[in-house]
Design an enzyme around this catalytic site. Sequence first.
Site, PDB file in Angstrom:
ATOM      1  CD1 TRP A  21      -2.609   1.687   0.368  1.00 28.03           C
ATOM      2  CD2 TRP A  21      -1.969   2.059   2.471  1.00 28.03           C
ATOM      3  NE1 TRP A  21      -3.293   2.798   0.824  1.00 28.03           N
ATOM      4  CE2 TRP A  21      -2.902   3.047   2.115  1.00 28.03           C
ATOM      5  CE3 TRP A  21      -1.414   2.068   3.754  1.00 28.03           C
ATOM      6  CZ2 TRP A  21      -3.305   4.052   2.989  1.00 28.03           C
ATOM      7  CZ3 TRP A  21      -1.823   3.073   4.623  1.00 28.03           C
ATOM      8  CH2 TRP A  21      -2.746   4.045   4.248  1.00 28.03           C
ATOM      9  CD  GLN A  27       6.319   6.481  -1.030  1.00 24.94           C
ATOM     10  OE1 GLN A  27       5.792   5.579  -0.404  1.00 24.94           O
ATOM     11  NE2 GLN A  27       6.926   7.494  -0.442  1.00 24.94           N
ATOM     12  CE1 TYR A  54      -4.301  -1.312  -0.496  1.00 26.05           C
ATOM     13  CE2 TYR A  54      -2.593  -2.986  -0.593  1.00 26.05           C
ATOM     14  CZ  TYR A  54      -3.599  -2.339   0.104  1.00 26.05           C
ATOM     15  OH  TYR A  54      -3.895  -2.712   1.396  1.00 26.05           O
ATOM     16  CD  GLN A 178      -4.540  -6.436   5.527  1.00 24.64           C
ATOM     17  OE1 GLN A 178      -4.330  -5.441   4.834  1.00 24.64           O
ATOM     18  NE2 GLN A 178      -4.212  -7.652   5.147  1.00 24.64           N
ATOM     19  CD1 TRP A 207      -5.001  -2.720   8.082  1.00 21.74           C
ATOM     20  CD2 TRP A 207      -4.242  -0.649   7.730  1.00 21.74           C
ATOM     21  NE1 TRP A 207      -6.072  -1.865   8.179  1.00 21.74           N
ATOM     22  CE2 TRP A 207      -5.640  -0.583   7.955  1.00 21.74           C
ATOM     23  CE3 TRP A 207      -3.540   0.534   7.480  1.00 21.74           C
ATOM     24  CZ2 TRP A 207      -6.337   0.611   7.935  1.00 21.74           C
ATOM     25  CZ3 TRP A 207      -4.239   1.731   7.453  1.00 21.74           C
ATOM     26  CH2 TRP A 207      -5.626   1.766   7.680  1.00 21.74           C
ATOM     27  N   PRO A 209       1.299  -0.552  11.506  1.00 20.92           N
ATOM     28  CG  PRO A 209       3.228  -1.847  11.299  1.00 20.92           C
ATOM     29  CD  PRO A 209       1.969  -1.464  10.564  1.00 20.92           C
ATOM     30  CG  LEU A 210       5.997   1.643  12.003  1.00 20.22           C
ATOM     31  CD1 LEU A 210       7.149   1.774  11.015  1.00 20.22           C
ATOM     32  CD2 LEU A 210       6.521   1.661  13.436  1.00 20.22           C
ATOM     33  N   GLY A 287       5.459  -1.759   5.572  1.00 17.91           N
ATOM     34  CA  GLY A 287       5.506  -1.072   4.292  1.00 17.91           C
ATOM     35  C   GLY A 287       6.849  -0.375   4.194  1.00 17.91           C
ATOM     36  CG  ASN A 297      10.700  -0.905   9.347  1.00 13.41           C
ATOM     37  OD1 ASN A 297      11.224  -0.079  10.091  1.00 13.41           O
ATOM     38  ND2 ASN A 297       9.843  -0.571   8.400  1.00 13.41           N
TER      39      ASN A 297
END
Length: 331
Positions: A21, A27, A54, A178, A207, A209-210, A287, A297
Amino acid sequence: MEYRRLGKAGLKVSALSLGSWVTFGKQVDMTDAKELLKTGYDAGINFFDNAEGYEAGESEKIMGEAIAGLGLARDTYAVSSKVFWGGSKPTQMGLSAKHVRDACDAALIRLKVDYLDLFYCHRPDIDTPIEETVRAMHQLVLQGKVLYWGTSEWSAQEITAAHAIARQEHLTPPTMEQPQYNLLHREKVEAEFRPLYENYGMGTTIWSPLASGLLTGKYNDGIPDDSRLALPGYEWLRDIWSSEDGLHKMAKIRALGALAGELEISLTHLSVAWCLKNPNVSTVILGASKLAQLEDNLKAVDCLPLLTPEVMERIEICVDNRPAAPARWGQ
């Protein structure tokens, strides 16, 4: 790498997985995608997450071509897609039997696979009876196109209804959900979903987590030009974190950063490891737009021993958002 069962299912997924995602097709190009996938795979990641919505399917195309180019053995990894946002026409959206089937077939082509390991209903569809969607997913399972189906951002009530219909009609029930889950977003996973783990053995592939990068600490002094919040089309996300509530959360993030400093780890590692402490989390989806970001990570797993009961309580003091009926772990 640690491996966990997908809820009560027999499938074991890596505790850390890689999603696409915002990154793949926006990117990340083909060369970067191959590098990211190979690095993750070599580190033990065996689950790659995607969706038809996506980048209008471009993310799936890039992932499919990258995996094929790497020559990964199909029996060594699991790949997913999600159905809901397939296009602008009425038959290209939602969870009707037609769109569920069409979306699955299209995802198989884009991802260059014969079957999807996991297939999610990306959001609930108020215009389609849940029974119709459950039956459509069941048919895909019978056809061998999907192994496990699940939901994303459904409520516990909606998931319970899907299970009830599946049981009554002898259909395949959902295996996993999810949801968004992180130190700033906890209520659904820790409180609302508790009956789902106990009654149905649901797994979770979480999804963000940050918190879209906020829990890395990189936004503490503003929005970097190369960050997700600076991307065109994501102004809605930027506005959320510039609100009064967002500013309040930034204060919590700084407190967490100070605690991470005491432990001599990064805030990123603390945040991801905290998610992994929850036994109801099957896998944490990472991600990454840069290889160095993914490599860093992946080190979060090594920080798990540092999150002792005492440290977990100090984290609670920092965030001050424990759900009313939390699932207690790490103690």
